[in-house]
Design an enzyme around this catalytic site. Structure first.
Site, PDB file in Angstrom:
ATOM      1  N   GLU A 245       7.153 -16.116 -41.253  1.00 41.38           N
ATOM      2  CA  GLU A 245       7.150 -17.631 -41.888  1.00 41.38           C
ATOM      3  C   GLU A 245       7.505 -18.645 -41.257  1.00 41.38           C
ATOM      4  OE1 GLU A 245       6.657 -17.892 -44.818  1.00 41.38           O
ATOM      5  OE2 GLU A 245       6.423 -15.815 -45.752  1.00 41.38           O
ATOM      6  N   CYS A 279      10.476 -26.485 -44.471  1.00 40.85           N
ATOM      7  CA  CYS A 279       8.822 -26.365 -43.666  1.00 40.85           C
ATOM      8  C   CYS A 279       8.322 -26.492 -45.634  1.00 40.85           C
ATOM      9  CB  CYS A 279       8.886 -24.337 -43.940  1.00 40.85           C
ATOM     10  SG  CYS A 279       9.953 -23.765 -45.109  1.00 40.85           S
TER      11      CYS A 279
END
Ligand code: NAD
Length: 479
Positions: A245, A279
């Protein structure tokens, strides 16, 4: 020095790291052990030895442990939230929210331990039965970033343990405090020695040891694209399973028909809260012509009212940037955007001290208008409170611009049109899509992850986490 936790024992490191409060750099949060490769090796050996028994532990045993861990995290939310805000710099309400999320994640995966699923079905051949079951994969190495110091560790550790894997956990260097507190809770939870190990230390030492050791069956990594590429290369070279990720350049589209308040609140929240260090932050606002000027004026007004101060002080909206290096990256990108022709309309000002005079890494949230899709500010992740605006003709151009990025984590749209909302949900090239909501701020029980350069491999969180933390076995029986 707070030690590492290896093979069921607290173990001093050969080195120590200093954990500094970014809201007040005179405040030392604590000193934490830094392992060397030999200690990482001991942790991998302990996890390898513990795996055969742990992988056959009962669902009840795993449920009881994970549920109790979740209960303790939730009960200590104020104290753990304070520690998190102190070491990372997100505001106290955000930090407590993150701790609650971590507690809920443990409770969710406690339940999953009882529901491993499986199928029993007839073979295509007469008299033969088929069973499809899931099994643990072995020792997993978990490598996490600094921006969610307890939630990301929780969403890797809890599913790993729930499905019978053993864990070697390497947290980010900047935020060892929350990782250590979580490990301390796990150390008292009844896990057999070696099932869970905490190895704080440098990425180039402990991280690389995990990547390259053949006893580590799988790596779950969250962090930057550059490190993710190293993880992928190392894992492919030895055929280890991996999941990445990574970054984002998440768009928020604002259409002419948007409710202005909804759009501004979503954009300010997802662009600047947690100091933009998410993020899933929306760092690109793509605004159609009919609402552009009104929207920008309302954004500026809202941004002027934001209080930038010590993360743990009541009333603070935006805490500091995490450290000097990230602050340098943020201000560099503001400079790059200006050099490319963008206008710094609001913020972007470095504040050396907070309202009480304490030195910290403060930066006022920055809004940069007049940018175009090809500028670096719209292609590269800044990871700070820096948002750029791109003007679009209409919905079709806005959708095109939203997808014109190497990333694909999260995307949002502010609109009152069912037609455009429905079309956007279907045609956005992101793993997570939000309508009239911030691009950041997701639930703990459903899949989390993206597409393109943002993510690689199976999703995290929710039932889908089983794809990574288990392997499927197909067994045939002749009756
Ligand atoms: P980073 O890549 O610098 O570090 C992440 C982790 O990798 C740290 O624990 C670090 O010590 C370790 N590491 C560094 N070098 C290594 C190596 N050679 N081998 C093995 N491990 C190594 O990232 P960061 O600065 O801590 O975090 C910020 C980044 O994380 C941003 O790009 C952000 O977008 C991303 N992020 C992504 C998600 C997501 O779910 N997509 C969530 C949070 C953060």
């Amino acid at each position: 020095m707070k030690p590492n936790y290896i093979a069921g024992a607290w173990t001093e490191g050969p080195h120590a790291s200093r954990n500094i409060n970014p809201s007040d750099t005179r405040d030392l949060v604590g000193e934490y052990a830094q392992a060397d490769a030999a200690q990482a090796d001991l942790a991998i050996a302990a996890a390898t030895a513990a795996f055969p028994a742990w992988s056959l532990s009962t669902p009840q045993q795993r449920f009881d442990i994970l549920d109790a861990v979740g209960t303790e995290i939730l009960a200590r939310r104020a104290e753990l939230g304070d520690l998190l805000a102190r070491e990372e710099g997100k505001t106290l309400p955000e930090a407590i929210g993150e701790v609650v999320r971590a507690g809920n994640i443990f409770k969710f995966f406690a339940g999953e331990a009882l529901r491993p699923g499986g199928e029993s079905l007839p073979s295509v051949r007469p008299g033969v039965g088929v069973e499809v079951t899931r099994e643990a994969i072995g020792v997993v190495g978990l490598i996490t970033p600094w921006n969610f110091p307890i939630a990301i560790p929780a969403w890797k550790i809890a599913p790993a343990l729930a499905w019978g894997n053993c864990v070697v956990f390497k947290p980010a260097d900047l935020v060892p405090g929350s990782a250590w507190a979580l490990a301390e809770i796990l150390s008292r939870s009844g896990l057999p020695a070696g099932v869970f190990n905490l190895v704080m230390g440098r990425g180039s030492v402990v991280g690389e040891k995990l990547l390259n050791d053949p006893r580590v069956a799988a790596i779950s990594f969250t962090g930057s694209v550059g490190t993710g590429q190293k993880v992928a290369a190392a894992c492919v070279s030895r055929m280890a399973k991996f999941q990445l990720e990574m970054g984002g350049k998440n768009p928020m589209v604002v259409l002419d028909d948007a409710d202005l308040n909804v759009a501004v609140n979503a954009a300010v929240n997802s662009g600047f809260f947690s100091t933009g260090q998410r993020c899933t932050a929306s760092s690109r606002l793509i605004v159609t012509e009919g609402i552009h000027d009104r929207f920008i004026a309302a954004m500026v007004e809202k941004m002027k009212a934001l209080k930038i101060d010590d993360a743990r002080k009541a009333g603070t909206d935006i805490g500091p940037v995490v450290d000097a290096s990230q602050l340098g990256q943020d201000t560099d990108y503001i400079g790059i955007a200006k050099a490319e022709g963008g206008q710094l309309l609001q913020g972007g000002e470095r504040l050396e001290r907070n309202a009480d005079g304490a030195p910290g890494f403060y930066l006022t949230p920055a809004l940069i208008t007049g940018t175009t899709a090809e500028m670096r500010i719209n292609r590269e992740e800044v990871f700070g409170p820096v948002v750029s605006v791109i003007r679009a003709r209409d919905y079709e151009e806005a959708l095109h611009l939203a997808n014109d990025t190497p990333f694909g984590l999260s995307a949002g749209i502010a609109t009152t049109s069912l037609k455009h909302a429905t079309h956007f949900k279907r045609h956005s090239q992101a793993g997570m899509v939000m309508v009239n909501l911030p691009t950041a701020g997701v639930d703990y029980h459903v899949p989390f992850g993206g597409r393109k350069g943002s993510s690689y491999g199976p999703r995290e969180q929710g039932r889908h986490a089983a794809e990574f933390y288990t392997t499927v076995k197909t067994a045939y029986t002749q009756a």
